[in-house]
Design an enzyme around this catalytic site. Structure first.
Site, PDB file in Angstrom:
ATOM      1  N   LYS A  97       0.872  -1.189   0.000  1.00 39.32           N
ATOM      2  CA  LYS A  97       0.000   0.000   0.000  1.00 39.32           C
ATOM      3  C   LYS A  97       0.895   1.221   0.000  1.00 39.32           C
ATOM      4  CE  LYS A  97      -2.386   2.162   3.912  1.00 39.32           C
ATOM      5  NZ  LYS A  97      -3.352   1.895   5.005  1.00 39.32           N
TER       6      LYS A  97
ATOM      7  N   LYS B 201       0.916   5.548   0.109  1.00 45.16           N
ATOM      8  CA  LYS B 201       0.141   6.738   0.402  1.00 45.16           C
ATOM      9  C   LYS B 201       0.136   7.616  -0.841  1.00 45.16           C
ATOM     10  CE  LYS B 201      -0.821   6.054   4.771  1.00 45.16           C
ATOM     11  NZ  LYS B 201      -2.211   5.926   5.250  1.00 45.16           N
TER      12      LYS B 201
ATOM     13  N   ASP C 122     -11.702   3.613   5.709  1.00 43.72           N
ATOM     14  CA  ASP C 122     -10.933   3.671   6.959  1.00 43.72           C
ATOM     15  C   ASP C 122     -11.573   4.758   7.829  1.00 43.72           C
ATOM     16  OD1 ASP C 122      -9.045   4.303   8.936  1.00 43.72           O
ATOM     17  OD2 ASP C 122      -7.313   4.299   7.636  1.00 43.72           O
TER      18      ASP C 122
ATOM     19  N   LYS D 118      -9.757  -0.687  12.581  1.00 47.84           N
ATOM     20  CA  LYS D 118      -8.704  -0.301  13.520  1.00 47.84           C
ATOM     21  C   LYS D 118      -9.305  -0.314  14.914  1.00 47.84           C
ATOM     22  CE  LYS D 118      -6.031   2.633  10.381  1.00 47.84           C
ATOM     23  NZ  LYS D 118      -5.681   4.016   9.989  1.00 47.84           N
TER      24      LYS D 118
ATOM     25  N   GLY E 255      -3.366  -0.029  10.629  1.00 45.15           N
ATOM     26  CA  GLY E 255      -2.338   0.283  11.621  1.00 45.15           C
ATOM     27  C   GLY E 255      -2.275   1.770  11.895  1.00 45.15           C
TER      28      GLY E 255
HETATM   29  O1  OSB Z   1      -4.528   5.606   7.065  1.00 45.26           O
HETATM   30  O2  OSB Z   1      -3.991   3.644   7.531  1.00 45.26           O
HETATM   31  C1  OSB Z   1      -3.805   4.851   7.681  1.00 45.26           C
HETATM   32  C2  OSB Z   1      -0.700   5.540   9.791  1.00 45.26           C
HETATM   33  C3  OSB Z   1      -1.151   6.578  10.572  1.00 45.26           C
HETATM   34  C4  OSB Z   1      -2.419   7.060  10.388  1.00 45.26           C
HETATM   35  C5  OSB Z   1      -3.252   6.503   9.404  1.00 45.26           C
HETATM   36  C6  OSB Z   1      -2.814   5.443   8.628  1.00 45.26           C
HETATM   37  C7  OSB Z   1      -1.504   4.975   8.806  1.00 45.26           C
HETATM   38  C8  OSB Z   1      -0.923   3.923   8.001  1.00 45.26           C
HETATM   39  C9  OSB Z   1       0.244   3.180   8.598  1.00 45.26           C
HETATM   40  O3  OSB Z   1      -1.251   3.664   6.883  1.00 45.26           O
HETATM   41  C10 OSB Z   1      -0.098   1.814   8.998  1.00 45.26           C
HETATM   42  C11 OSB Z   1       0.999   1.211   9.833  1.00 45.26           C
HETATM   43  O4  OSB Z   1       1.985   0.764   9.247  1.00 45.26           O
HETATM   44  O5  OSB Z   1       0.875   1.190  11.074  1.00 45.26           O
HETATM   45 MG    MG Z   2      -5.905   4.463   5.967  1.00 46.73          MG
END
Ligand code: OSB
Ligand code: MG
Length: 368
Positions: free
Chosen positions: A161, A163, A238, A262, A290
């Site tokens: 994944k 960003k 999410d 989450k 996460g």
């Molecule tokens: O959108 O999933 C998310 C980290 C911080 C806040 C939001 C997100 C994330 C991640 C990291 O995508 C996931 C991880 O590796 O813990």
């Molecule tokens: Mg996310």
């Protein structure tokens, strides 16, 4: 079980690599740890808050306040048959799910330790191995992105994944799809796009993404429905999903085909399990998201991911991707096949390194 004492601690942990999203760049985490004593047995958890109210309105300081002044007073000294009762006992407080989730998951760990069983079994999990993906932050160059993805694939991770954000999407996706034609690839925009961007988001169909995570606003289920109706790319929610009611609405109106669960965002194991069960009954696959957790939060993510409908690789990966030294023993390790072997040890299965935690603590409060 009687809830006797709650200790809140804040520690600071520096990430091995800074993590950049559409909304923030994190180099160091302020981690909120909870230690709850139930009949003399300790349970540990993490409230997965950030320092700033950018991912959600909660912060480490709001969580500390809500835990100390409202949540703990609602349960302290009370007798509960099981941790499964805690979430509903906190219902008078609206929202603040990360604060609630911290307290609730700590009590689950304590219950599993009291009963001397692995937490994942107590939750009703069935998977002994969980499939792992990675979440890769925005990189300053395409070369760095390709190298990072190559290294994670070589380490065995089953899904990549990245960003994305407005103006930083088609190029990285196109480059990765060309370089790695067959991998399971997805993008996470953390709410950066607007309804006017739907035609642009539809154009991502050419990248054959496994899913597109939370492209539109955190409070806009309807816009996600419009997008999901317009595109064949599966939409995963999410930030939009804070409760069973949101999950039900999202599924009923067709706003997504996949849900990221989450623990912090939904308020703990009981709430997560309810959403999981609904999704299972409606044939919506889920995976565990996460929040750059320390090992203590990560251990709870592993336990949750053993539930049967966690069929897709989650964002739960090895301790060493985040921390030079994690605060649990053993650290979380991922096999060359990209899976975590679920521990058979009691409780979360990972022991907090109390000396290290005490040494790192910058703030501490004992509540009785
Ligand atoms: O959108 O999933 C998310 C980290 C911080 C806040 C939001 C997100 C994330 C991640 C990291 O995508 C996931 C991880 O590796 O813990
Ligand atoms: Mg996310």
């Amino acid at each position: 079980m009687k809830l006797d004492q709650l200790t809140l601690r804040e520690i600071r942990l520096r990430l091995v690599t800074p993590f950049e999203t559409s909304f923030d760049r994190t180099t160091e985490r302020r981690v909120l740890l909870l230690e709850v004593l139930t009949d003399g047995v300790a349970g540990w958890a993490e409230a997965t808050v950030d320092a700033d109210p950018f991912y959600s309105y909660e912060t480490i300081d709001t969580a500390w306040h809500i835990l100390r002044d409202f949540l703990w007073p609602m349960v302290r000294g009370r007798e509960f048959a099981s941790a499964a009762e805690i979430f509903d006992a906190l219902a008078r407080v609206r929202g603040h799910n990360m604060a609630k989730g911290g307290l609730e998951t700590a009590v689950w760990d304590a219950e599993a330790r009291q009963k001397n069983v692995p937490l994942w079994r107590l939750l009703g999990g069935t998977r002994q191995e969980i499939p792992c993906g990675v979440s890769i932050g925005i990189k300053s160059s395409t070369t760095e992105l390709i190298d990072t993805v190559g290294a994670e694939l070589a380490a065995g991770y089953q899904r990549i994944k990245i960003k994305i954000k407005r103006g930083h999407d088609t190029e990285p996706l196109a480059v990765l799809r060309e370089r790695f034609p067959r991998i399971r690839l997805m993008g996470d925009a953390n709410c950066d796009y607007r309804p006017e961007d739907i035609p642009h988001l539809k154009s991502f169909e050419r990248f054959f993404l496994m899913m597109l995570e939370q492209p539109l606003a955190y409070d806009d289920l309807y816009a996600h429905r419009e997008l999901q109706q317009a595109t064949s790319t599966p939409i995963c929610l999410d930030e939009c999903i804070h409760s069973l009611a949101h999950a039900r609405a999202a599924i009923e109106i067709g706003a997504c085909k996949i849900i990221n669960i989450k623990l912090g965002r939904v308020g703990g194991h009981t709430a997560a399990r309810r959403i999981h069960d609904l999704c299972r009954d409606r044939s919506i696959p889920v995976w565990c998201g996460g929040m750059l957790e320390s090992g203590i939060g990560r251990a709870h993510n592993i336990a949750m991911s053993t539930l049967e409908n966690f069929t897709l690789p989650g964002d739960v990966s090895a301790s060493k991707r985040y921390w030079h030294e994690d605060i649990i023993d053993p650290p979380v390790e991922v096999s060359p096949q990209g899976a975590i072997r679920v521990p058979e040890r009691p409780g979360s299965g990972y022991e907090p390194k109390i000396d290290m935690i005490e040494r790192l603590a910058v703030r501490r409060e004992v509540l009785r």
